[in-house]
Design a protein around this motif. Sequence first.
Motif, short mmCIF file in Angstrom:
data_model
loop_
_atom_site.label_atom_id
_atom_site.label_comp_id
_atom_site.label_asym_id
_atom_site.label_seq_id
_atom_site.Cartn_x
_atom_site.Cartn_y
_atom_site.Cartn_z
N ILE A 121 0.83 -1.21 0.00
CA ILE A 121 0.00 0.00 0.00
C ILE A 121 0.86 1.26 0.00
CG2 ILE A 121 -1.54 1.38 1.45
CD1 ILE A 121 -3.12 -0.61 0.05
N GLU A 181 -1.59 -6.20 -1.82
CA GLU A 181 -2.50 -5.21 -1.21
C GLU A 181 -2.55 -3.93 -2.05
OE1 GLU A 181 -1.31 -4.49 2.78
OE2 GLU A 181 -2.03 -6.41 3.54
N GLY A 182 -1.40 -3.49 -2.54
CA GLY A 182 -1.35 -2.24 -3.30
C GLY A 182 -2.06 -2.35 -4.64
N THR A 183 -1.81 -3.43 -5.37
CA THR A 183 -2.45 -3.58 -6.68
C THR A 183 -3.95 -3.76 -6.55
OG1 THR A 183 -1.89 -5.93 -6.61
CG2 THR A 183 -0.40 -4.49 -7.83
N ASN A 184 -4.37 -4.55 -5.57
CA ASN A 184 -5.82 -4.74 -5.36
C ASN A 184 -6.49 -3.44 -4.94
OD1 ASN A 184 -5.58 -7.43 -6.04
ND2 ASN A 184 -5.43 -8.15 -3.93
N TYR A 185 -5.76 -2.63 -4.15
CA TYR A 185 -6.30 -1.34 -3.73
C TYR A 185 -6.47 -0.41 -4.94
CZ TYR A 185 -6.18 3.49 -2.17
OH TYR A 185 -6.45 4.84 -2.02
N LYS A 212 -9.56 -1.57 -6.76
CA LYS A 212 -10.78 -1.31 -5.98
C LYS A 212 -11.14 0.17 -5.95
CE LYS A 212 -10.56 -1.62 -1.50
NZ LYS A 212 -10.44 -2.16 -0.11
N SER A 213 -10.12 1.03 -5.87
CA SER A 213 -10.37 2.47 -5.79
C SER A 213 -10.51 3.12 -7.16
CB SER A 213 -9.23 3.14 -5.01
OG SER A 213 -7.99 2.92 -5.66
#
Length: 373
Positions: free
Chosen positions: A237, A268-272, A275-276
């Motif tokens: 993140i 976590e960073g790529t999924n965030y 998602k955002s």
Amino acid sequence: MVDQQNLYKVALTLLPNTGAITIRHLISYCGSAKDVLEAPKGKLMKIPGIGEKTAAGILGASSEALRQAEHLLKLAEEQHVRMLFFTDADYPSRLKTIADAPVLLYLQGNANLNARRSISIVGTRNATDYGRLVTERIVDELKPYGATVVSGLAYGIDIFAHRAALQAGLQTVGVMASGPDIIYPAAHRKYAERMLTQGGLLTENRFGTKPDAPRFPARNRIIAGLADCTIVVEGAIKGGALITADIAHGYDREVMAVPGNITSAVSEGTNYLIKSLKAVPYTSVQDLVELLNWDLQDKAAAVPSASPIFDSSEFNAEELKILQLLQQSQEELMDNLSWKTQIPISQLSSVLLGLEFKGMVRQMPGKRFMLVR
């Protein structure tokens, strides 16, 4: 023998308290680096935003800056480093539209920084086997499109991308946070040396500059700016990869992210990002092709071109630069037109007036100009 034009360009970047934006501003009004350094104090002070302190600083430091510039140019020649000023034809056109782009770059190798297609691939240093495999797959799928692969030469995803590009026969550019004479990390020297014949190494830092922490975010803006799209493979993140993604987003460039395992910290960073809605999911090269319209570009290239929008015989080189820029952006401030086209303000006014008489552009309130047809 030192080229005098290059001497003045490099010297301009060595003046104290004179950043990239100020340098662009000075050249847009004076016409060239030589004209800036030889301008009298009174002329400099007539330039908007240039006060007595800045003007006096330019005059007081110009001799020393020229001496240092001569030394730098000799070093560059000895070490086979090209120095690219933002007004040079070889300077990356993708960076010319970015306000905080470096005014001077140091390049080693045979890279074409204005390649038709350029993709940045970034990610965590703590990459997993999944990240390595995905990176290799992305690069391999770029082969038919001949894209340049840009990254930061770091451990993990960066070096996987460079290594895969070398294997695939694609041009690859490593953007460094150090000077051109310092390869960091040293463990990647063998790949860096191979890249000199299949791409190159690029930095904004002078010879002898060590890669301290603040230089990495600055390096990331060049990585983002050099590409049509930045792909994040794996990242935390708060990692550097997400900084690069945020910068690319701020430059209005496309960002893609590889979906990852929800139990993995490096996903976590790529999924965030996905998602955002800050990034489009990357699942295959077709996602990238459709996002950047490469398929439509290739179809258009295969069809005999119709008559150009602007008949080059009716306009001079400066007029065509303005028309082509306005065709893309619809409207621009006069100052933006100047630094994006590299036409000095003093010359730009008359060029715009000529285009108004020809019915091609219209001036709007606030010194904005738009295309009429």
